[in-house]
Design an enzyme around this catalytic site. Structure first.
Site, PDB file in Angstrom:
ATOM      1  N   CYS A  91      -5.206  12.544  35.447  1.00 30.74           N
ATOM      2  CA  CYS A  91      -6.219  11.598  34.980  1.00 30.74           C
ATOM      3  C   CYS A  91      -5.596  10.918  33.759  1.00 30.74           C
ATOM      4  O   CYS A  91      -5.386  11.554  32.718  1.00 30.74           O
ATOM      5  CB  CYS A  91      -7.508  12.331  34.599  1.00 30.74           C
ATOM      6  N   SER A  92      -5.271   9.653  33.901  1.00 33.86           N
ATOM      7  CA  SER A  92      -4.499   8.959  32.862  1.00 33.86           C
ATOM      8  C   SER A  92      -5.265   8.890  31.546  1.00 33.86           C
ATOM      9  O   SER A  92      -6.499   8.948  31.506  1.00 33.86           O
ATOM     10  CB  SER A  92      -4.151   7.541  33.316  1.00 33.86           C
ATOM     11  N   ALA A  93      -4.521   8.755  30.458  1.00 36.87           N
ATOM     12  CA  ALA A  93      -5.128   8.627  29.134  1.00 36.87           C
ATOM     13  C   ALA A  93      -6.043   7.410  29.104  1.00 36.87           C
ATOM     14  O   ALA A  93      -5.689   6.339  29.611  1.00 36.87           O
ATOM     15  CB  ALA A  93      -4.051   8.501  28.072  1.00 36.87           C
TER      16      ALA A  93
END
Length: 379
Positions: A91-93
């Protein structure tokens, strides 16, 4: 969950205050989609590898869900080309997600293809901004897609999700106003450009070599080509079909064809700093590099290897100098030195001054400042 709501509000406030979220409609979408719905309750980990468990340590789990940091949700997807223990989905920043969606310049009525559903959070944000019926998201991994679909249900979002190889896009839903990839590509798939309307945008992490990635925003032209600038560095996991095989350093006992000493500044340092490393990787074709400890000594050595494995080079500390060893049909270190000198002669340009053109025949060319400026063909 009041604690989650408070953290969620604080995260979006921070992104808007910093300027990462400048689009009012996009900011509203971020506020409408809580990130913790897309973080697995068990089995996820922080980027540093610390495990997250919503039952055993709920506050810590929530802290991670609303930190501006990526969260690893899968390690080892079964691909034999990847070494064990390597993250394969995340889950990307939030700041990176905001940056990519801002770069897409979304407008009411746009239809979007997302390549790489991942946890589903990005698809949910797109759906909240544009409408569920305006978003198609493609994911190749069935386990990842199953988790994303469950998370989307929890969030009350219903974009179309498809299990397929995103390299082929999704022609059934074409044409799209925007194609947004959440995986890095070295070769921009022709399907993404063909399925985008004239004047539409393809937004993706692009990399000349794994580890030196930039955000690219390409405008699609009527002749089937696409071009546009790089918008600064960022790193994403590679598109499955473009994952490079593990690069093997030359064995310590490998005998070089040529050896020489270098005196002066550390020649390795420029390849460990992103601006100069990017300029070099864009100019030198078909190679990989890495660092390892010097056998039986102090310090570290740089190794380089061509993609076909036929050529290699080492740069090893040797007293107050550096020993260069290279072998094979290509003199890899010479190519790197030439590229670094060219980068310096051009004024040491930052990655944001570069851009990419993908020709109608699929050829890729990285350019400096304008498409007609100095350039480097990619293979």
């Amino acid at each position: 969950m009041p604690s989650a709501a408070r953290r969620h509000r604080a995260l979006i406030d921070s992104l808007t205050a910093s300027g990462a979220l400048g689009d009012r409609r996009l900011a509203a979408a971020f506020r409408a989609v809580p990130r913790h719905f897309f973080v697995p309750l068990h089995g996820a980990a922080t980027a540093s590898g610390s495990p997250l468990d919503a039952d055993r340590a709920p506050e810590r789990w929530l802290d991670a869900a609303y930190a501006d940091e990526p969260i690893v949700v899968q390690v080892d997807d079964g691909d034999p080309r990847r070494p064990e223990g390597v993250p394969t989905s995340s889950c990307s920043a939030p700041g990176i997600v905001a940056r990519m969606l801002e770069a897409a310049r979304l407008q009411d009525g746009h239809r979007v293809l997302e390549v790489g559903t991942g946890t589903g959070w990005n698809a949910a944000l797109l759906a909240a901004r544009l409408g569920d019926d305006r978003v198609v998201s493609v994911e190749i991994d069935p386990e990842v897609l199953e988790g994303a679909r469950a998370a989307l249900v929890r969030a009350g979002r219903t974009p179309r999700t498809v299990r397929d190889d995103g390299e082929s896009g999704y022609p059934e839903g074409a044409p799209y106003d925007r194609v947004i990839a959440t995986c890095a590509a070295t070769r921009v798939p022709r399907a993404w450009i063909r399925q985008t309307v004239k004047g539409g945008l393809v937004v993706l992490p692009w990399t000349a070599m794994e580890g030196a990635g930039v955000l690219a925003r390409l405008t699609v032209h009527g002749d089937g080509s696409a071009s546009g600038p790089f918008l600064g560095g960022l790193g994403f996991m590679p598109l499955l079909s473009q994952r490079p095989p593990p690069a093997a350093a030359p064995p310590p006992e490998a005998e070089p064809d040529e050896t020489r000493l270098l005196h002066g500044p550390d020649p390795v340092a420029p390849l460990t700093r992103f601006p100069s490393a990017f300029g070099v990787t864009a100019a030198v074709r078909r190679w990989r590099m890495g660092l390892r400890a010097v056998p039986g000594g102090a310090g570290r050595q740089l190794w380089l290897v061509s993609s076909d494995g036929e050529s290699w080079a080492r740069v090893v500390p040797s007293g107050t100098a550096w020993r260069v060893e290279q072998a094979g049909p290509r003199s890899l270190w010479d190519e790197v030195e030439d590229a670094r000198e060219e980068w310096r002669a051009l004024g040491g340009p930052a990655p944001e001054r570069y851009g990419l053109t993908v020709a109608a025949d699929g050829g890729h060319r990285v350019w400096l400042d304008t498409p007609d400026g100095p350039g480097w063909d990619q293979e």
